[in-house]
Every structure is written in structure tokens, then in C-alpha cells.
Design a protein around this motif. Structure first.
Motif, PDB file in Angstrom:
ATOM      1  N   LYS A   3       0.844  -1.194   0.000  1.00 47.30           N
ATOM      2  CA  LYS A   3       0.000   0.000   0.000  1.00 47.30           C
ATOM      3  C   LYS A   3       0.883   1.249   0.000  1.00 47.30           C
ATOM      4  O   LYS A   3       1.675   1.458   0.910  1.00 47.30           O
ATOM      5  N   ARG A   4       0.764   2.016  -1.035  1.00 53.24           N
ATOM      6  CA  ARG A   4       1.586   3.214  -1.150  1.00 53.24           C
ATOM      7  C   ARG A   4       1.130   4.250  -0.118  1.00 53.24           C
ATOM      8  O   ARG A   4      -0.045   4.559  -0.014  1.00 53.24           O
ATOM      9  N   GLU A   5       2.083   4.768   0.632  1.00 52.46           N
ATOM     10  CA  GLU A   5       1.763   5.766   1.650  1.00 52.46           C
ATOM     11  C   GLU A   5       1.368   7.071   0.970  1.00 52.46           C
ATOM     12  O   GLU A   5       2.028   7.500   0.014  1.00 52.46           O
ATOM     13  N   PRO A   6       0.296   7.719   1.415  1.00 55.50           N
ATOM     14  CA  PRO A   6      -0.114   8.986   0.790  1.00 55.50           C
ATOM     15  C   PRO A   6       1.016  10.008   0.805  1.00 55.50           C
ATOM     16  O   PRO A   6       1.807  10.062   1.752  1.00 55.50           O
ATOM     17  N   ALA A   7       1.058  10.834  -0.244  1.00 50.77           N
ATOM     18  CA  ALA A   7       2.127  11.834  -0.359  1.00 50.77           C
ATOM     19  C   ALA A   7       2.134  12.785   0.830  1.00 50.77           C
ATOM     20  O   ALA A   7       3.197  13.190   1.310  1.00 50.77           O
ATOM     21  N   GLU A   8       0.935  13.125   1.331  1.00 48.99           N
ATOM     22  CA  GLU A   8       0.861  14.038   2.466  1.00 48.99           C
ATOM     23  C   GLU A   8       1.537  13.449   3.698  1.00 48.99           C
ATOM     24  O   GLU A   8       2.218  14.156   4.443  1.00 48.99           O
ATOM     25  N   HIS A   9       1.381  12.131   3.887  1.00 48.51           N
ATOM     26  CA  HIS A   9       2.018  11.476   5.025  1.00 48.51           C
ATOM     27  C   HIS A   9       3.531  11.473   4.880  1.00 48.51           C
ATOM     28  O   HIS A   9       4.269  11.626   5.866  1.00 48.51           O
ATOM     29  N   ARG A  10       4.017  11.272   3.663  1.00 53.32           N
ATOM     30  CA  ARG A  10       5.465  11.280   3.438  1.00 53.32           C
ATOM     31  C   ARG A  10       6.035  12.681   3.692  1.00 53.32           C
ATOM     32  O   ARG A  10       7.116  12.819   4.266  1.00 53.32           O
ATOM     33  N   ARG A  11       5.313  13.691   3.259  1.00 53.65           N
ATOM     34  CA  ARG A  11       5.767  15.057   3.525  1.00 53.65           C
ATOM     35  C   ARG A  11       5.819  15.331   5.028  1.00 53.65           C
ATOM     36  O   ARG A  11       6.779  15.918   5.530  1.00 53.65           O
ATOM     37  N   GLU A  12       4.794  14.896   5.741  1.00 51.24           N
ATOM     38  CA  GLU A  12       4.752  15.115   7.185  1.00 51.24           C
ATOM     39  C   GLU A  12       5.895  14.380   7.880  1.00 51.24           C
ATOM     40  O   GLU A  12       6.481  14.887   8.849  1.00 51.24           O
ATOM     41  N   ALA A  13       6.215  13.188   7.398  1.00 54.32           N
ATOM     42  CA  ALA A  13       7.324  12.435   7.989  1.00 54.32           C
ATOM     43  C   ALA A  13       8.643  13.169   7.795  1.00 54.32           C
ATOM     44  O   ALA A  13       9.493  13.201   8.699  1.00 54.32           O
ATOM     45  N   LEU A  14       8.833  13.756   6.630  1.00 56.43           N
ATOM     46  CA  LEU A  14      10.049  14.524   6.367  1.00 56.43           C
ATOM     47  C   LEU A  14      10.098  15.778   7.241  1.00 56.43           C
ATOM     48  O   LEU A  14      11.164  16.154   7.748  1.00 56.43           O
ATOM     49  N   ILE A  15       8.968  16.417   7.419  1.00 58.04           N
ATOM     50  CA  ILE A  15       8.907  17.609   8.274  1.00 58.04           C
ATOM     51  C   ILE A  15       9.225  17.234   9.720  1.00 58.04           C
ATOM     52  O   ILE A  15       9.994  17.922  10.405  1.00 58.04           O
ATOM     53  N   ARG A  16       8.641  16.132  10.195  1.00 55.94           N
ATOM     54  CA  ARG A  16       8.915  15.706  11.567  1.00 55.94           C
ATOM     55  C   ARG A  16      10.383  15.365  11.766  1.00 55.94           C
ATOM     56  O   ARG A  16      10.973  15.684  12.803  1.00 55.94           O
ATOM     57  N   ALA A  17      10.979  14.702  10.779  1.00 52.41           N
ATOM     58  CA  ALA A  17      12.401  14.373  10.875  1.00 52.41           C
ATOM     59  C   ALA A  17      13.248  15.636  10.918  1.00 52.41           C
ATOM     60  O   ALA A  17      14.225  15.725  11.678  1.00 52.41           O
ATOM     61  N   THR A  18      12.882  16.631  10.128  1.00 47.04           N
ATOM     62  CA  THR A  18      13.618  17.899  10.111  1.00 47.04           C
ATOM     63  C   THR A  18      13.499  18.607  11.455  1.00 47.04           C
ATOM     64  O   THR A  18      14.492  19.086  12.012  1.00 47.04           O
ATOM     65  N   LEU A  19      12.299  18.665  12.001  1.00 43.95           N
ATOM     66  CA  LEU A  19      12.093  19.300  13.303  1.00 43.95           C
ATOM     67  C   LEU A  19      12.877  18.584  14.392  1.00 43.95           C
ATOM     68  O   LEU A  19      13.455  19.210  15.288  1.00 43.95           O
ATOM     69  N   SER A  20      12.910  17.272  14.328  1.00 50.56           N
ATOM     70  CA  SER A  20      13.631  16.489  15.327  1.00 50.56           C
ATOM     71  C   SER A  20      15.123  16.807  15.297  1.00 50.56           C
ATOM     72  O   SER A  20      15.758  16.997  16.346  1.00 50.56           O
ATOM     73  N   LEU A  21      15.686  16.885  14.112  1.00 50.35           N
ATOM     74  CA  LEU A  21      17.117  17.198  13.973  1.00 50.35           C
ATOM     75  C   LEU A  21      17.422  18.607  14.468  1.00 50.35           C
ATOM     76  O   LEU A  21      18.408  18.823  15.188  1.00 50.35           O
ATOM     77  N   ILE A  22      16.592  19.574  14.090  1.00 51.85           N
ATOM     78  CA  ILE A  22      16.835  20.958  14.487  1.00 51.85           C
ATOM     79  C   ILE A  22      16.701  21.106  16.000  1.00 51.85           C
ATOM     80  O   ILE A  22      17.478  21.830  16.639  1.00 51.85           O
ATOM     81  N   ALA A  23      15.737  20.418  16.592  1.00 51.43           N
ATOM     82  CA  ALA A  23      15.561  20.481  18.045  1.00 51.43           C
ATOM     83  C   ALA A  23      16.785  19.938  18.770  1.00 51.43           C
ATOM     84  O   ALA A  23      17.172  20.448  19.827  1.00 51.43           O
ATOM     85  N   GLU A  24      17.405  18.915  18.212  1.00 51.60           N
ATOM     86  CA  GLU A  24      18.547  18.284  18.871  1.00 51.60           C
ATOM     87  C   GLU A  24      19.861  19.022  18.618  1.00 51.60           C
ATOM     88  O   GLU A  24      20.676  19.173  19.537  1.00 51.60           O
ATOM     89  N   LYS A  25      20.073  19.493  17.366  1.00 53.84           N
ATOM     90  CA  LYS A  25      21.409  19.953  16.992  1.00 53.84           C
ATOM     91  C   LYS A  25      21.442  21.293  16.273  1.00 53.84           C
ATOM     92  O   LYS A  25      22.513  21.761  15.899  1.00 53.84           O
ATOM     93  N   GLY A  26      20.276  21.910  16.045  1.00 60.31           N
ATOM     94  CA  GLY A  26      20.253  23.188  15.356  1.00 60.31           C
ATOM     95  C   GLY A  26      20.020  23.044  13.866  1.00 60.31           C
ATOM     96  O   GLY A  26      20.104  21.942  13.305  1.00 60.31           O
ATOM     97  N   VAL A  27      19.747  24.176  13.223  1.00 61.69           N
ATOM     98  CA  VAL A  27      19.419  24.169  11.793  1.00 61.69           C
ATOM     99  C   VAL A  27      20.561  23.609  10.952  1.00 61.69           C
ATOM    100  O   VAL A  27      20.340  22.935   9.945  1.00 61.69           O
TER     101      VAL A  27
END
Length: 215
Positions: free
Chosen positions: A9-33
Motif C-alpha cells: 500500500k503506497r503511503e499517501p504523499a501528504e504522510h510522506r511530507r509530514e514524515a520529512l517535516i517531523r524528521a527535520t524538526l527532530s534534527l533541528i531540536a537536537e542539533k540546530g538548523v
């Protein structure tokens, strides 16, 4: 005989975008932009680097989207407090102030994450536009609540006066929000929201304390 083999089952594009956003926020929270490289984001999201390029035109677009997601989430959480059953404008405004100055909006991680974006806001025109949009999103909601309270009290104001009041009240809320996130142990429970209620009420010339206590 029915085929019981699980279907892909292909994951909806919106979910993939949200996953990338969450990963980005997680990295910035830990180590900065600076830590939010394409390689690091892809590894954190467990996707290929090509997946990032598929959903975002550049890493800067992804970082901007992550910033807007974070700030809009805080505004939506705050507005949710004022969107309940309280019908009186003064109660909605009090709930908005309380919501903006209590968890989960006041949170050390949220404030640190916001601070991590600041260098990009200063250095990048795209981020400045994003910051402007999210700032107006919050302030315009606050201004509408202020206008409703003053109209109900028989004290309508001009558009310019409402703008100035919203800017001033927003500044009070932002200052308390930052202090609460940076030094949470310095404040007693509900102290920030009580200060916010009294301060916003003083700027408007309206007593919000009773409504704030009920909230």
C-alpha cells in the motif's frame, strides 16, 4: 482460494511530507538548523535523499515548511482553548491568553526549536516571509478576539487602534512564552497565565481576571 498475500500500500504523499517535516524538526531540536542536511534528514526519516527532492524543491523549502508547521501548530493549539463552549467574547479572549501560556504551548522544546530557526529568519528571505505569515496568523486571531471584547463592552476602536493593541498584547504573550520555555522552574503553576491575563486586561482596560480564573 483467496490470495492472503499482503498487498503493498503506497503511503499517501501528504504522510510522506509530514514524515520529512517531523524528521527535520527532530534534527533541528537536537542539533540546530545546521544539522538538518539532506543526508541527515533522509536518514532520520528512513527514506532516500531522492524522496526529499521529490516532495520539496530544495532543502530550504523543507526547512521553511518545517518552521511553518511548528509555528502553525502552536497557534492552532492556542486557538483550541478559545474555541470551546465559552460564548462570551471576554471568555474566549481569556481562554486564548491562558492557552498561549500553558503547556503544551509553553514547552522548553517548542521554545528551543523556535530559537533554532532564528538565524535562518534573519539570513533567508524565504524564511522571513514564512515568519511574517505565521506571526500574522497568530496576531490576527488575537486582534479579532480583542475587537469582539471591546465591541461587547461598548468601546469599539478604529482599525489602527486595534492593530496597536494586538501588537502590544502579542508582545506581552510572546515575552512570557519565551521566559516560560527557557526557565520553566522559575514560575509557579499558572503564574504565567495569570500575569498574561492581568497584563492583557490592563492594556485593553478590561477586567479579564474572572474569566481567566474560570478558564
Amino acid at each position: 482460494m483467496s490470495d492472503s498475500t499482503p498487498k503493498f500500500k503506497r503511503e499517501p504523499a501528504e504522510h510522506r511530507r509530514e514524515a520529512l517535516i517531523r524528521a527535520t524538526l527532530s534534527l533541528i531540536a537536537e542539533k540546530g538548523v545546521q544539522a538538518a542536511t539532506v543526508r541527515a534528514i533522509a536518514a532520520r526519516a528512513d527514506v532516500s535523499q531522492g524522496m526529499i527532492r521529490h516532495h520539496f524543491s530544495s532543502k530550504e523549502d523543507l526547512i521553511t515548511a518545517a518552521y511553518e508547521h511548528h509555528m502553525d501548530r502552536l497557534t492552532d493549539l492556542t486557538s483550541a482553548f478559545a474555541g470551546g463552549d465559552c460564548s462570551a467574547p471576554v471568555a474566549r479572549l481569556a481562554a486564548f491568553v491562558v492557552g498561549s501560556l500553558t503547556p503544551p504551548v509553553v514547552d522548553a522544546g517548542s521554545v528551543s526549536l523556535w530559537a533554532g530557526f532564528l538565524t535562518k529568519v534573519h539570513d533567508d528571505a524565504q524564511m522571513r516571509e514564512s515568519h511574517k505569515r505565521t506571526y500574522y496568523n497568530f496576531r490576527n486571531r488575537l486582534e479579532a478576539l480583542i475587537a469582539a471584547v471591546l465591541n461587547e463592552a461598548g468601546q469599539p476602536r478604529s482599525a489602527q487602534e486595534l492593530r496597536h493593541l494586538a501588537i502590544a498584547c502579542n508582545a506581552v504573550i510572546d515575552g512570557l512564552w519565551m521566559e516560560g520555555g527557557v526557565l520553566p522552574s522559575a514560575f509557579a503553576p499558572d503564574e504565567l497565565s495569570e500575569i498574561g491575563i492581568r497584563s492583557v486586561g490592563a492594556l485593553l482596560g478590561i477586567d479579564l481576571t474572572k474569566a481567566g480564573q474560570q478558564t
